[in-house]
Design an enzyme around this catalytic site. Structure first.
Site, PDB file in Angstrom:
ATOM      1  N   ASP A  10     -22.719  -7.882  -1.412  1.00 52.02           N
ATOM      2  CA  ASP A  10     -22.103  -7.819  -0.086  1.00 52.02           C
ATOM      3  C   ASP A  10     -22.140  -6.380   0.441  1.00 52.02           C
ATOM      4  O   ASP A  10     -21.108  -5.728   0.594  1.00 52.02           O
ATOM      5  CB  ASP A  10     -20.678  -8.366  -0.140  1.00 52.02           C
ATOM      6  CG  ASP A  10     -20.673  -9.847  -0.467  1.00 52.02           C
ATOM      7  OD1 ASP A  10     -21.579 -10.548   0.018  1.00 52.02           O
ATOM      8  OD2 ASP A  10     -19.788 -10.296  -1.215  1.00 52.02           O
ATOM      9  N   ASP A  59     -22.284 -17.805  -0.868  1.00 50.09           N
ATOM     10  CA  ASP A  59     -20.826 -17.937  -0.929  1.00 50.09           C
ATOM     11  C   ASP A  59     -20.275 -17.938   0.498  1.00 50.09           C
ATOM     12  O   ASP A  59     -19.668 -16.971   0.951  1.00 50.09           O
ATOM     13  CB  ASP A  59     -20.250 -16.780  -1.745  1.00 50.09           C
ATOM     14  CG  ASP A  59     -18.760 -16.920  -1.984  1.00 50.09           C
ATOM     15  OD1 ASP A  59     -18.246 -18.047  -1.883  1.00 50.09           O
ATOM     16  OD2 ASP A  59     -18.113 -15.888  -2.271  1.00 50.09           O
ATOM     17  N   LYS A  61     -18.172 -20.398   1.801  1.00 48.81           N
ATOM     18  CA  LYS A  61     -16.828 -20.984   1.858  1.00 48.81           C
ATOM     19  C   LYS A  61     -16.637 -21.827   3.128  1.00 48.81           C
ATOM     20  O   LYS A  61     -15.686 -21.656   3.884  1.00 48.81           O
ATOM     21  CB  LYS A  61     -15.748 -19.911   1.769  1.00 48.81           C
ATOM     22  CG  LYS A  61     -15.760 -19.103   0.465  1.00 48.81           C
ATOM     23  CD  LYS A  61     -14.610 -18.120   0.415  1.00 48.81           C
ATOM     24  CE  LYS A  61     -14.552 -17.379  -0.899  1.00 48.81           C
ATOM     25  NZ  LYS A  61     -15.642 -16.393  -1.056  1.00 48.81           N
ATOM     26  N   LEU A  62     -17.529 -22.771   3.330  1.00 48.48           N
ATOM     27  CA  LEU A  62     -17.473 -23.615   4.519  1.00 48.48           C
ATOM     28  C   LEU A  62     -16.180 -24.429   4.551  1.00 48.48           C
ATOM     29  O   LEU A  62     -15.758 -24.994   3.544  1.00 48.48           O
ATOM     30  CB  LEU A  62     -18.684 -24.553   4.546  1.00 48.48           C
ATOM     31  CG  LEU A  62     -20.061 -23.856   4.533  1.00 48.48           C
ATOM     32  CD1 LEU A  62     -21.168 -24.895   4.437  1.00 48.48           C
ATOM     33  CD2 LEU A  62     -20.230 -22.990   5.776  1.00 48.48           C
ATOM     34  N   ASP A  64     -14.296 -26.857   7.590  1.00 43.17           N
ATOM     35  CA  ASP A  64     -14.187 -27.378   8.948  1.00 43.17           C
ATOM     36  C   ASP A  64     -14.106 -28.899   8.840  1.00 43.17           C
ATOM     37  O   ASP A  64     -13.945 -29.435   7.742  1.00 43.17           O
ATOM     38  CB  ASP A  64     -15.403 -26.940   9.778  1.00 43.17           C
ATOM     39  CG  ASP A  64     -15.058 -26.736  11.251  1.00 43.17           C
ATOM     40  OD1 ASP A  64     -14.485 -27.674  11.852  1.00 43.17           O
ATOM     41  OD2 ASP A  64     -15.361 -25.658  11.798  1.00 43.17           O
ATOM     42  N   ILE A  65     -14.228 -29.592   9.963  1.00 38.46           N
ATOM     43  CA  ILE A  65     -14.228 -31.044   9.888  1.00 38.46           C
ATOM     44  C   ILE A  65     -15.486 -31.508   9.157  1.00 38.46           C
ATOM     45  O   ILE A  65     -16.491 -30.791   9.111  1.00 38.46           O
ATOM     46  CB  ILE A  65     -14.137 -31.680  11.292  1.00 38.46           C
ATOM     47  CG1 ILE A  65     -15.364 -31.325  12.143  1.00 38.46           C
ATOM     48  CG2 ILE A  65     -12.849 -31.257  11.990  1.00 38.46           C
ATOM     49  CD1 ILE A  65     -15.411 -32.058  13.462  1.00 38.46           C
ATOM     50  N   GLY A 204     -18.983  -7.904  -8.541  1.00 42.49           N
ATOM     51  CA  GLY A 204     -19.462  -7.104  -7.431  1.00 42.49           C
ATOM     52  C   GLY A 204     -19.247  -5.628  -7.624  1.00 42.49           C
ATOM     53  O   GLY A 204     -20.091  -4.922  -8.175  1.00 42.49           O
ATOM     54  N   ARG A 205     -18.095  -5.147  -7.191  1.00 42.76           N
ATOM     55  CA  ARG A 205     -17.831  -3.709  -7.173  1.00 42.76           C
ATOM     56  C   ARG A 205     -17.978  -2.999  -8.510  1.00 42.76           C
ATOM     57  O   ARG A 205     -18.448  -1.848  -8.531  1.00 42.76           O
ATOM     58  CB  ARG A 205     -16.433  -3.463  -6.575  1.00 42.76           C
ATOM     59  CG  ARG A 205     -16.402  -3.615  -5.065  1.00 42.76           C
ATOM     60  CD  ARG A 205     -15.000  -3.661  -4.500  1.00 42.76           C
ATOM     61  NE  ARG A 205     -14.394  -4.974  -4.687  1.00 42.76           N
ATOM     62  CZ  ARG A 205     -13.216  -5.324  -4.192  1.00 42.76           C
ATOM     63  NH1 ARG A 205     -12.498  -4.449  -3.501  1.00 42.76           N
ATOM     64  NH2 ARG A 205     -12.738  -6.537  -4.377  1.00 42.76           N
TER      65      ARG A 205
END
Length: 224
Positions: A10, A59, A61-62, A64-65, A204-205
């Site tokens: 990222d 990644d 992270k969807l 919604d409807i 990550g970091r």
């Protein structure tokens, strides 16, 4: 055994992300591209990172409807991701539709409780019980919806693994024994997560921001 480490790439600049991926390629098993990366670089950025030759974990992270999430899942078929995340909080119907719309070779995993949240955050959101309890509830729902697995912290993965023997478990928020927690509230070491049943270790970091990313990746790999 393949390397379970997925490096979280990222980074704001695409060239820097690709350079880092190439540098540590021999010490990680895949590359995780999150919402920040995808919003900045889109499909083009994913295609360019994929040229490094490692599996891609989107990644996103969807949440919604059901119809909207299914449409979003179909729109990323061309990227051929190995793993895609959705939010378990979207409910069973959303998870079922997301899995049905995913590519044949894509594992769909549901985020249970973010590793930046703890019990006090659960209470503030009106969720009964602890973060651990909520993660187990959502993992059960994801299993019932036919998903491949879930995302959870290293604190819950052992308990969930006992209930879902063939599940695919992604564990983020990992820190080496001497690492700084940052914004993570429920972190464990990569080795502890792996021993508890993690399939994928998202790091990550501790690698990307290390003075020597190759040495940092190699050191973590050596503990597994």
């Amino acid at each position: 055994m393949s390397n379970p480490i997925y490096l979280a790439l990222d980074l704001p600049r695409l060239d820097a992300a690709i350079a880092l991926a190439k540098k540590v390629k021999g010490h990680v098993g895949g590359l995780k591209l999150g919402l920040e990366f995808f919003c900045a670089h889109g499909h083009h950025g994913v295609h360019e990172v994929a040229k490094v030759g490692l599996p891609i974990f989107l990644d996103l992270k969807l949440h919604d409807i059901p119809n909207t999430v299914a449409g979003a899942m179909q729109s990323i078929h061309v990227l051929e991701p190995a793993i895609v995340t959705i939010h378990a909080g979207g409910g069973r119907a959303m998870m079922e539709d997301a899995k049905a719309a995913a590519g044949e070779h894509t594992k769909v995993v549901a985020v249970t409780v973010l590793t930046s949240l703890d019990d006090s955050d659960m209470a503030a959101m009106g969720v009964g019980g602890s973060a651990h309890d909520q993660a187990l509830r959502l993992a059960d729902l994801a299993q019932e919806a036919g998903l491949d697995g879930i995302v959870c912290s290293g604190h819950e993965v052992g308990a969930i693994h006992k209930r879902w023997k063939n599940g695919y478990f992604v564990v983020p928020g990992l820190r080496p024994a001497d690492g700084k927690l940052g914004d993570q509230k429920r972190a464990v070491t990569p080795r502890a997560a792996r021993d508890a049943g993690a399939s994928v270790l998202v790091i990550g970091r501790p690698i990307s921001r290390a003075e020597d990313p190759v040495a940092a990746a190699r050191a973590i790999e050596a503990t597994l």
